[in-house]
Design an enzyme around this catalytic site. Structure first.
Site, mmCIF file in Angstrom:
data_model
loop_
_atom_site.group_PDB
_atom_site.id
_atom_site.type_symbol
_atom_site.label_atom_id
_atom_site.label_comp_id
_atom_site.label_asym_id
_atom_site.label_seq_id
_atom_site.Cartn_x
_atom_site.Cartn_y
_atom_site.Cartn_z
ATOM 1 N N SER A 62 -32.531 48.483 -31.914
ATOM 2 C CA SER A 62 -32.882 48.342 -33.293
ATOM 3 C C SER A 62 -33.989 49.199 -33.837
ATOM 4 O O SER A 62 -34.829 49.497 -33.231
ATOM 5 C CB SER A 62 -32.948 46.621 -33.271
ATOM 6 O OG SER A 62 -31.962 46.019 -32.810
HETATM 7 N N1 SAH Z 1 -32.081 43.301 -28.861
HETATM 8 C C1 SAH Z 1 -31.577 44.883 -28.560
HETATM 9 C C2 SAH Z 1 -30.439 45.239 -29.557
HETATM 10 C C3 SAH Z 1 -29.126 44.699 -29.099
HETATM 11 S S1 SAH Z 1 -27.600 44.968 -29.681
HETATM 12 C C4 SAH Z 1 -32.801 45.898 -28.903
HETATM 13 O O1 SAH Z 1 -33.822 45.472 -28.633
HETATM 14 O O2 SAH Z 1 -32.704 46.870 -29.229
HETATM 15 C C5 SAH Z 1 -26.910 43.761 -29.672
HETATM 16 C C6 SAH Z 1 -26.249 43.181 -28.438
HETATM 17 O O3 SAH Z 1 -25.844 41.889 -28.445
HETATM 18 C C7 SAH Z 1 -25.318 43.906 -27.705
HETATM 19 O O4 SAH Z 1 -25.726 44.548 -26.473
HETATM 20 C C8 SAH Z 1 -24.091 43.274 -27.355
HETATM 21 O O5 SAH Z 1 -23.596 43.502 -26.086
HETATM 22 C C9 SAH Z 1 -24.783 41.757 -27.353
HETATM 23 N N2 SAH Z 1 -23.778 40.694 -27.521
HETATM 24 C C10 SAH Z 1 -23.004 40.539 -28.502
HETATM 25 N N3 SAH Z 1 -22.376 39.302 -28.652
HETATM 26 C C11 SAH Z 1 -22.865 38.775 -27.534
HETATM 27 C C12 SAH Z 1 -22.844 37.248 -26.950
HETATM 28 N N4 SAH Z 1 -21.879 36.580 -27.281
HETATM 29 N N5 SAH Z 1 -23.773 36.994 -25.908
HETATM 30 C C13 SAH Z 1 -24.618 37.834 -25.445
HETATM 31 N N6 SAH Z 1 -24.719 39.195 -26.017
HETATM 32 C C14 SAH Z 1 -23.911 39.331 -26.862
#
Ligand code: SAH
Length: 228
Positions: A62
Site C-alpha cells: 500500500s
Molecule cells: N497490508 C498490505 C497490503 C495488503 S493487499 C500492506 O501493508 O502493503 C490485500 C491483501 O488482502 C492481499 O494479500 C490479499 O491476499 C488479502 N486478502 C484478501 N481477502 C482476504 C481474506 N478474506 N482474508 C485474508 N486476507 C485476504
C-alpha cells in the site's frame, strides 16, 4: 544508512505531515520501519516515494499515505490488541506492531503469509501472530483459546458494502475498525467506532483503491492473478 537514504525518509515524513498525519507515534513508526525491506530488490530506489508498488503475485504494498492514514484513524495505544486482515507483504503489520501491544494478522494466501512472517522475523518484529485463513470470519478459536474481542481491527482489502459481520462482532465496545468499503473504482476508507453493543459511529476518511476481500485460503499463484 547513508545521507541520501536518510534524506528520502525525511522527505516522505514531511510529505505525510503536510497531508494531515499529525500523530507523532505514526510518523515515527513510518520513519523507522524500513519500507525497502518489503519491496522487490529492483524497486528499492522507490521505496520511500509515496506510491503503492507491485510486490509480486499480482499484489501491491500500500501507499505510505494510506498506511499512515489508516494507522492514525485507529488511534493506537501500546495496550491495544489489534486484528489485521490482509497481511500482504507485512509492511502494515510492522507499523501496527510498532504502535500496539500485539498484532494478530490473517492472510488468505499461504505463500505471501510465509514470506511476510520471515521478513518480519528478520526485522526483529516479535509481537505478532500470523494465520493463513479467511479473515472475513474473524480470528478463530485455536486449541480452545479465544483472542477476540480486539481493541482495534484493520482490513486492507475492500468489503462490498459493509464490514463482514463475523469480523465486526470481534470488535470490543469502544473499539475502532478501519476498512475500505465499496465496489472497485468507488471505494471509501471508513472508520467504524463501536460506541455501544448496538450503536456505531461511521466516518468517511478518503477514497481509496484496494483489492477486494475474497473467501477461502489459497496457495495458488493463479488465484492471486484473479484478485487484481
Ligand atoms: N497490508 C498490505 C497490503 C495488503 S493487499 C500492506 O501493508 O502493503 C490485500 C491483501 O488482502 C492481499 O494479500 C490479499 O491476499 C488479502 N486478502 C484478501 N481477502 C482476504 C481474506 N478474506 N482474508 C485474508 N486476507 C485476504
Amino acid at each position: 544508512m547513508n545521507t541520501q537514504a536518510a534524506n528520502k525518509r525525511i522527505r516522505l515524513i514531511m510529505h505525510l505531515r503536510q497531508r494531515g498525519i499529525t500523530d507523532t507515534g505514526v510518523l515515527s513508526a513510518m520513519e523507522r520501519v524500513p519500507r525497502e525491506a518489503f519491496v522487490p530488490a529492483h524497486l528499492t530506489d522507490q521505496a520511500w516515494e509515496d506510491m503503492a508498488l507491485p510486490i509480486g503475485l499480482g499484489q501491491t504494498i500500500s501507499q505510505p499515505l494510506v498506511v499512515a492514514t489508516m494507522s492514525q484513524a485507529l488511534e493506537l495505544s501500546d495496550r491495544d490488541k489489534v486484528l489485521e486482515i490482509g497481511t500482504g507483504c507485512g509492511y502494515q503489520t510492522a507499523i501496527l506492531a510498532y504502535l500496539s501491544r500485539r498484532v494478530y494478522t490473517i492472510e488468505r494466501h499461504k505463500a505471501l503469509l510465509e514470506e511476510a512472517e520471515e521478513r518480519l522475523h528478520s526485522l526483529k518484529v516479535r509481537n505478532f501472530t500470523a494465520l493463513a485463513a479467511d479473515g472475513m470470519m474473524g480470528w478463530p478459536v485455536i486449541n480452545g483459546i479465544h483472542q477476540a474481542p480486539f481493541d482495534k481491527i484493520i482490513v486492507t482489502a475492500a468489503a462490498r458494502d459493509k464490514p463482514p459481520s463475523a469480523l465486526y462482532n470481534q470488535l470490543k465496545v469502544g473499539g475502532v475498525m478501519v476498512i475500505p468499503v465499496g465496489e472497485p473504482g468507488e471505494q471509501m476508507l471508513r472508520r467504524y467506532k463501536k460506541e455501544t453493543e448496538d450503536s456505531t459511529v461511521i466516518r468517511d476518511i478518503m477514497p481509496v483503491r484496494f483489492v477486494p476481500l475474497l473467501p477461502h485460503v489459497t496457495d495458488s499463484a493463479n488465484d492471486m492473478k484473479a484478485v487484481v
